[in-house]
Design an enzyme around this catalytic site. Structure first.
Site, PDB file in Angstrom:
ATOM      1  N   GLN A  34     -12.282 -33.706  36.064  1.00  0.00           N
ATOM      2  CA  GLN A  34     -11.680 -32.844  35.038  1.00  0.00           C
ATOM      3  C   GLN A  34     -12.484 -31.556  34.941  1.00  0.00           C
ATOM      4  OE1 GLN A  34     -12.510 -33.840  30.903  1.00  0.00           O
ATOM      5  NE2 GLN A  34     -10.338 -33.917  30.486  1.00  0.00           N
ATOM      6  N   GLY A  35     -11.828 -30.417  35.051  1.00  0.00           N
ATOM      7  CA  GLY A  35     -12.522 -29.127  35.029  1.00  0.00           C
ATOM      8  C   GLY A  35     -12.068 -28.258  33.880  1.00  0.00           C
ATOM      9  N   SER A  64     -14.521 -27.737  30.761  1.00  0.00           N
ATOM     10  CA  SER A  64     -15.677 -27.100  30.115  1.00  0.00           C
ATOM     11  C   SER A  64     -16.277 -26.030  31.016  1.00  0.00           C
ATOM     12  CB  SER A  64     -16.754 -28.138  29.820  1.00  0.00           C
ATOM     13  OG  SER A  64     -16.241 -29.165  29.025  1.00  0.00           O
ATOM     14  N   GLU A  95      -6.233 -38.407  26.305  1.00  0.00           N
ATOM     15  CA  GLU A  95      -7.645 -38.769  26.385  1.00  0.00           C
ATOM     16  C   GLU A  95      -8.120 -39.411  25.082  1.00  0.00           C
ATOM     17  OE1 GLU A  95     -10.250 -35.482  27.346  1.00  0.00           O
ATOM     18  OE2 GLU A  95     -11.792 -36.845  28.067  1.00  0.00           O
ATOM     19  N   ASN A 102     -17.157 -35.357  17.890  1.00  0.00           N
ATOM     20  CA  ASN A 102     -16.713 -35.971  16.629  1.00  0.00           C
ATOM     21  C   ASN A 102     -16.643 -34.953  15.493  1.00  0.00           C
ATOM     22  OD1 ASN A 102     -16.589 -38.246  18.129  1.00  0.00           O
ATOM     23  ND2 ASN A 102     -17.929 -39.479  16.822  1.00  0.00           N
ATOM     24  N   GLU A 103     -17.465 -33.894  15.589  1.00  0.00           N
ATOM     25  CA  GLU A 103     -17.356 -32.853  14.547  1.00  0.00           C
ATOM     26  C   GLU A 103     -15.976 -32.194  14.634  1.00  0.00           C
ATOM     27  OE1 GLU A 103     -19.984 -33.057  16.631  1.00  0.00           O
ATOM     28  OE2 GLU A 103     -21.509 -33.765  15.220  1.00  0.00           O
TER      29      GLU A 103
END
Ligand SMILES: Cc1cc2nc3c(=O)[nH]c(=O)nc-3n(C[C@H](O)[C@H](O)[C@H](O)COP(=O)(O)OP(=O)(O)OC[C@H]3O[C@@H](n4cnc5c(N)ncnc54)[C@H](O)[C@@H]3O)c2cc1C
Length: 387
Positions: free
Chosen positions: A125-126, A128, A243, A371-372
């Site tokens: 997966q690209g 970030s 996801e 999670n933030e």
């Protein structure tokens, strides 16, 4: 309401259980964060595919069984219950696969899905980039149209096991004048294309679990674009939903860890009971894993009646990632200093897996959207709080 499994579901469970009993690798596979282990896992997943057990929910023509979500939960319970190897082609099968089914052309589906199902192609997966993580709309890697190709330049990072994978799916800015979530395109890039450089990044476990991927004038055919040009954000949001939703982490994975934790506690009860909070944490972990499983069955029931999974995928993601962390922390407290022994160290016994799991559990609150960020989504979309 009848909460019992149907005869068909029971027969499916029995078949999966019997197949796993006959076919599980005798020795544990090497870590899939190594080249050797990655290839061992690929081989294992292709055997699952041959038994039509790789992607049980996919249609028969793609090597699946057209199972519904309840049957998938049953499969997962048997798979983790048997202690079967962790799956390595999830980026392809669980994220890109459903995205292609929704947004791909017929030609793209025929070209990519069967090889993905058979683990002939492994996917990275690209998304970030060094300055685009939580804020993914800040992506700057470019894909400039040149006839029937795009020319890619830029850099991706944190791409899980990209160093071993065959293909990468990613978001690139195809309209250089655009900003934020406009003007992005969702492209499929062969990782052996000229101009692609992959540099491993070590994870906490010391293995090459991630990579940064550099693109220098990499030419990718326009046919490798999923969805319309400039509409990549919309496609990627569907992938992100897959996801965070149910599929990436089934409850069975955490029920299995909770059961192992109970066994670990029992085997070390005399020393563990010196701190009564450990016993409490073990019970809490077991109950939370069971509660998550029941909640998943509830969600599956709602989905079967036509509901769509929405912002609650964020509550799920927070729940399982924090539960996983707590379970591994409790295991490390039970083991004490022994928990720090690496595999192969004298007297490490069979317990070293907890350390590996503990290190990976640290990442749970970060990957698949931190999670933030999930808490922001819950605040805004579920609770209607101001931004
Ligand atoms: C195990 C693992 C596997 C991964 N695999 C992949 C992969 O295969 N492909 C890929 O593209 N990426 C992958 N990633 C990267 C992952 O998607 C990013 O790490 C994640 O999106 C966070 O981005 P960042 O690291 O740039 O942190 P940042 O976005 O810089 O965040 C830093 C901190 O600030 C907080 N923060 C940021 N913005 C906000 C906000 N608006 N409100 C509140 N808090 C905020 C974050 O929660 C975090 O705690 C992986 C990461 C891990 C840990």
């Amino acid at each position: 309401m009848d909460l019992a499994y149907t005869p068909k579901q029971q027969a499916f469970r029995a078949e999966v259980r019997a197949w796993l009993a006959d076919n599980l690798p005798r020795e544990p596979l090497a870590s899939y964060d190594t080249r050797e282990g990655f290839e061992q896992h690929r081989e294992w997943e292709s055997r699952l595919f041959d038994a039509r057990l790789s992607m049980v929910m996919w249609p028969a023509e793609l090597g699946g069984r057209g199972c519904d979500l309840t049957e998938w939960l049953i499969f997962e319970e048997e798979y983790y219950g048997a202690g079967a190897p962790m799956r390595v082609n999830q980026n392809g099968q669980l994220l890109l696969g459903p995205t292609l089914m929704e947004f791909g052309t017929e030609e793209q589906k025929k070209r990519f899905l069967p090889r993905m199902a058979a683990s002939a192609d492994m996917w990275a997966q690209g998304w970030s980039e060094p300055n685009a993580g939580s804020d993914m709309a800040a992506i700057t890697s470019k894909a400039i149209r040149d006839g029937d190709h795009y020319v890619l330049n830029g850099q991706k990072t944190w791409s899980t096991r990209a160093i071993f994978a065959d293909w990468l799916f990613g978001l690139f800015r195809s309209d250089p004048g655009s900003s934020r979530h406009h003007g992005l395109s969702f492209l499929l890039v062969p990782l052996d294309a000229p101009g692609v450089t992959i540099r491993p990044i070590k994870a906490l476990n010391g293995k090459d679990a991630f990579a940064e991927v550099f693109f220098d004038d990499v030419r990718v055919p326009v046919d490798n674009r999923i969805g319309a040009e400039g509409q990549g954000w919309h496609v990627a949001m569907a992938t992100a939903g897959f996801e965070r939703g149910l599929l990436l982490r089934s409850p069975a994975r955490f029920q299995y860890t909770a059961r192992k934790l109970v066994e670990l506690y029992r085997a070390n009860q005399a020393s563990a009971d010196r701190d009564p909070s450990i016993r409490e944490a073990v019970c809490e972990a077991w109950m939370a894993a069971e509660a998550y499983a029941l909640s998943a069955y509830h969600t599956v029931g709602r989905l079967a009646r036509g509901a769509r999974i929405g912002a609650e995928s964020s509550t799920n993601k927070i729940f399982w990632s924090e539960l996983d962390l707590r379970m591994h922390e409790t295991a490390m407290r039970i083991l004490g200093a022994r928990g720090e022994l690496l595999a192969g160290a004298p007297e490490s016994g069979d317990d070293h897996g907890w350390l590996e799991g503990f290190l990976f559990a640290q990442a749970g609150p970060i990957y698949a959207g931190t999670n933030e960020i999930q808490r922001n989504i819950i605040a805004e979309r579920m609770l209607g709080l101001p931004k």
